[in-house]
Motif scaffolding. Structure first.
Motif, short mmCIF file in Angstrom:
data_model
loop_
_atom_site.label_atom_id
_atom_site.label_comp_id
_atom_site.label_asym_id
_atom_site.label_seq_id
_atom_site.Cartn_x
_atom_site.Cartn_y
_atom_site.Cartn_z
N TYR A 59 7.62 6.17 -2.38
CA TYR A 59 6.54 5.94 -2.34
C TYR A 59 6.27 7.60 -2.67
CZ TYR A 59 3.29 5.02 1.68
OH TYR A 59 2.03 4.77 2.14
N ASP A 121 3.12 -2.78 -3.83
CA ASP A 121 1.54 -2.36 -3.29
C ASP A 121 1.69 -1.36 -2.22
OD1 ASP A 121 0.06 -3.07 -5.55
OD2 ASP A 121 -0.23 -4.66 -4.11
N GLU A 122 2.75 -1.62 -0.73
CA GLU A 122 3.52 -1.44 0.46
C GLU A 122 4.88 -0.35 0.56
OE1 GLU A 122 0.82 -1.69 2.54
OE2 GLU A 122 -0.25 -2.19 1.39
N ASP A 125 7.22 -3.07 1.56
CA ASP A 125 7.80 -3.96 0.68
C ASP A 125 8.73 -3.91 -0.16
OD1 ASP A 125 5.75 -6.25 1.76
OD2 ASP A 125 4.62 -5.71 0.78
#
Length: 140
Positions: A59, A121-122, A125
């Motif tokens: 991340y 993007d997240e 997810d």
């Protein structure tokens, strides 16, 4: 597992284990000092994973890029993770340089899956993707 965290003047890294997924959050410039901490912390974290096959999520949407020395060390980490049973990775990256570096790292350990297939993007997810893969994973 409690979160492992390190910060210096360039950036930071935190590391957590969620089920059988290692989640690393990098911010700022990824220096050699940050990667050295990450290596030590990941060794501790791996002892908390109770399955032979596990996943990794980077991340790093607030990460800029790795310095050349740090990148060399990350190539070794990628190989070590692969050898230690990491069977699926996913990434949340925004920096074009970081994306290019991750692509090179994956190429260096012969991961043929396109990076675009595991770029999200997240965070939620990316973790869901890895979790679903691990549920159906069958070793060769």
């Amino acid at each position: 597992m409690s979160e492992l965290f390190y910060k210096n003047q360039f950036g930071s890294v935190s590391l957590t284990i969620e089920d059988n997924i290692m989640v690393a959050q990098f911010k700022g410039a990824i220096s050699s000092g940050i990667v050295s901490y990450f290596i030590k912390a990941s060794e501790v974290a791996l002892t908390k994973i109770k399955t032979p096959h596990w996943g990794y999520v980077s991340y790093s949407e607030q990460a800029d890029a790795a310095t050349p020395d740090a990148l060399k060390e990350l190539f070794i980490v990628g190989q070590n993770f692969h050898n230690a049973g990491c069977v699926k990775s996913a990434y949340v990256l925004k920096s074009a340089i970081a994306i290019s570096q991750v692509k090179k790292l994956r190429d260096s350990i012969n991961v043929t899956e396109p990076l675009s297939d595991v770029l999200f993007d997240e965070l939620k997810d990316a973790k869901q993707f890895v979790s679903e893969y691990l549920k159906s994973y069958q070793p060769n």
